[in-house]
Design an enzyme around this catalytic site. Structure first.
Site, short mmCIF file in Angstrom:
data_model
loop_
_atom_site.label_atom_id
_atom_site.label_comp_id
_atom_site.label_asym_id
_atom_site.label_seq_id
_atom_site.Cartn_x
_atom_site.Cartn_y
_atom_site.Cartn_z
CG ASN A 15 6.99 -27.81 -1.54
OD1 ASN A 15 7.78 -28.48 -2.18
ND2 ASN A 15 6.93 -27.88 -0.21
CG ASP A 23 12.52 -23.31 10.99
OD1 ASP A 23 13.38 -24.18 10.72
OD2 ASP A 23 12.46 -22.22 10.41
N1 CTP Z 1 12.98 -25.52 7.00
C1 CTP Z 1 12.71 -26.40 8.03
N2 CTP Z 1 11.50 -26.40 8.62
C2 CTP Z 1 10.53 -25.56 8.22
C3 CTP Z 1 10.79 -24.65 7.17
C4 CTP Z 1 12.03 -24.67 6.57
O1 CTP Z 1 13.60 -27.19 8.38
N3 CTP Z 1 9.36 -25.59 8.82
C5 CTP Z 1 14.32 -25.50 6.42
C6 CTP Z 1 14.42 -25.93 4.97
O2 CTP Z 1 14.69 -27.31 4.87
C7 CTP Z 1 15.59 -25.11 4.49
C8 CTP Z 1 15.49 -23.84 5.32
O3 CTP Z 1 14.72 -24.16 6.45
O4 CTP Z 1 16.82 -25.69 4.79
C9 CTP Z 1 14.91 -22.63 4.67
O5 CTP Z 1 13.72 -22.94 4.03
P1 CTP Z 1 12.94 -21.81 3.28
O6 CTP Z 1 11.66 -22.37 2.78
O7 CTP Z 1 13.84 -21.13 2.28
O8 CTP Z 1 12.74 -20.75 4.42
P2 CTP Z 1 11.59 -20.50 5.41
O9 CTP Z 1 12.01 -20.89 6.76
O10 CTP Z 1 10.35 -21.12 4.91
O11 CTP Z 1 11.49 -18.90 5.38
P3 CTP Z 1 10.66 -17.94 4.40
O12 CTP Z 1 9.34 -18.58 4.22
O13 CTP Z 1 10.63 -16.68 5.18
O14 CTP Z 1 11.45 -17.82 3.14
#
Ligand code: CTP
Length: 397
Positions: free
Chosen positions: A208, A304
């Site tokens: 990304n 996550d």
């Molecule tokens: N994050 C994480 N591990 C993942 C995905 C996300 O630790 N596998 C953490 C990121 O570092 C950030 C937060 O979760 O602090 C939110 O990341 P974001 O990309 O905004 O959210 P997502 O969990 O990916 O949710 P969505 O895709 O529904 O927006």
């Protein structure tokens, strides 16, 4: 800030050793006490007399000097100071430090110390860029050694490039940070940063646009408040800040492992843009255009990391902060995300392309906690980081 601080200054053998004489003067002007150690090679560039006269201190040179050992043994010498500064730090000294050698007084002190160490590298540009030196640098940064410089410029050897020792005011600024008694002194904070790379095959990956700028700025701001920072970073564009313990990872799975293996933290800040999915059928060999049609990628959910740490029953950091990168309904989505993941705070930002935030230098964030949402004006990522670090410090008292 330097008044009454005691600095052990190791002067290595490089042309920049002459600057260390000025460094001694400037440190003493600021009230610091300097004990000099001169390596054998260093003595080819500055005289023992000038170093000891400028520092108004006994100079240490040899490992097995019975008089010195009777007055102050090398172990004690390595621990009596508040900070050890190596300026100039030659390629040889860096290699010794990275390899844990202890075959002269300087390397023995550096191996025996329990104090923070700041190095100011100085060498020819080719030596600096050599993979061996870069490997040693990465090892030292991983060990928590602080590094200032080197700068880019004309070198005494006639070449141009990075390798010149940092200037004295820069070294003093780095010493100030290293000795800072900020509100986070004694606290350990974990920061994740950068993107993750999820392999498709050995040469291709899914990634990304995260540059790592915001996570890096947060780590620097926490460091400036005196925290010990473990910095778990994916392959970012910006280099890790000096003075943190760096753990480099590629994938979300590796990032989770690094986070779970890090020492217990008082706070954890999850600024990384972690890939949500990895390729479940990643190929072990390069996928070829062999006429059998387009490749088919099967995706599987990544762990996550933020939710895992937020929901830990044992050893959860007191404060867990997540980020929410959103393009629509920023505050509503981020508020729901905080509750879903069970972190304490969410720093929400709008990453729609027209904002220029992802990969840019500014950020406009909303801090969401159990007390509600607080929007901050659009400011530089460094300023966001400083504000957030100050809030973290308040929350940890
Ligand atoms: N994050 C994480 N591990 C993942 C995905 C996300 O630790 N596998 C953490 C990121 O570092 C950030 C937060 O979760 O602090 C939110 O990341 P974001 O990309 O905004 O959210 P997502 O969990 O990916 O949710 P969505 O895709 O529904 O927006």
């Amino acid at each position: 800030m330097l008044a009454n601080k005691h600095i052990l200054l190791i002067v290595g053998g490089g042309i920049a050793a002459f600057k260390s004489l000025d460094l001694v003067r400037r440190l003493r002007e600021r009230g610091a006490r300097v004990t000099p150690v001169l390596t054998k090679a260093g003595a080819e560039f500055v005289t023992p007399l000038s170093l000891s006269a400028l520092s108004a201190s006994k100079l240490y040179q040899e490992l097995f000097d019975l008089n010195d050992e009777a007055e102050m043994g090398h172990i004690e010498l390595s621990r009596a100071a508040d900070l050890i500064v190596v300026a100039p730090a030659t390629a040889d000294l860096m290699a010794k430090m990275a390899g844990g050698l202890a075959n002269d007084l300087a390397s023995t002190l550096l191996l025996a110390t329990d104090k923070r160490v700041l190095i100011a590298p100085s060498m020819n540009v080719r030596m600096w860029e050599h993979p061996a030196t870069q490997r040693n640098l990465a090892t030292l940064q991983g060990d928590g050694i602080l590094v200032v410089g080197p700068n880019e410029g004309d070198m005494a050897c006639g070449e141009y490039g990075p390798g010149r020792m940092a200037e004295v005011p820069e070294i003093i600024a780095a010493i100030d940070i290293a000795l800072s008694d900020g509100p986070l002194k004694g606290r350990h904070v974990l920061v994740t940063s950068g993107p993750t790379h999820e392999p498709i095959d050995p040469v291709r990956y899914i990634a990304n646009r995260s540059s790592g700028a915001q996570g890096t700025a947060i780590a620097s701001a926490l460091l400036a408040l005196g925290a010990d920072v473990t910095f778990v970073t994916g392959p970012a564009d910006v280099p890790p800040p000096m003075g943190v313990t760096v753990v480099k990872v590629q994938t979300a799975k590796e990032m989770l492992d690094a986070v779970l293996n890090a020492p217990a933290a008082d706070a954890a800040i999850f600024a990384a843009a972690v890939a949500d999915w990895h390729v479940a059928n990643a190929a072990v060999s390069k996928i070829k255009k062999d006429g059998t049609g387009l490749p088919r990628l099967d995706f599987a959910q990544n762990p996550d990391i933020l939710a895992t740490v937020s929901q830990m029953t044992d050893g959860r950091p007191k404060l867990v902060v997540g980020f929410a990168a959103e393009t629509d309904d920023v505050i509503a989505n981020a508020t729901a995300k905080r509750l879903r993941k069970q972190c304490d705070w969410i720093v929400a930002n709008d990453v729609s392309p027209e904002t220029g935030i992802m990969g840019g230098t500014e950020n406009a964030v909303t801090l969401i906690s159990e007390h509600g949402a607080e929007s901050w004006p659009r400011i530089g990522k460094d300023a966001v980081a400083a504000k957030l670090a100050a809030r973290i410090a308040e929350a940890l008292v």
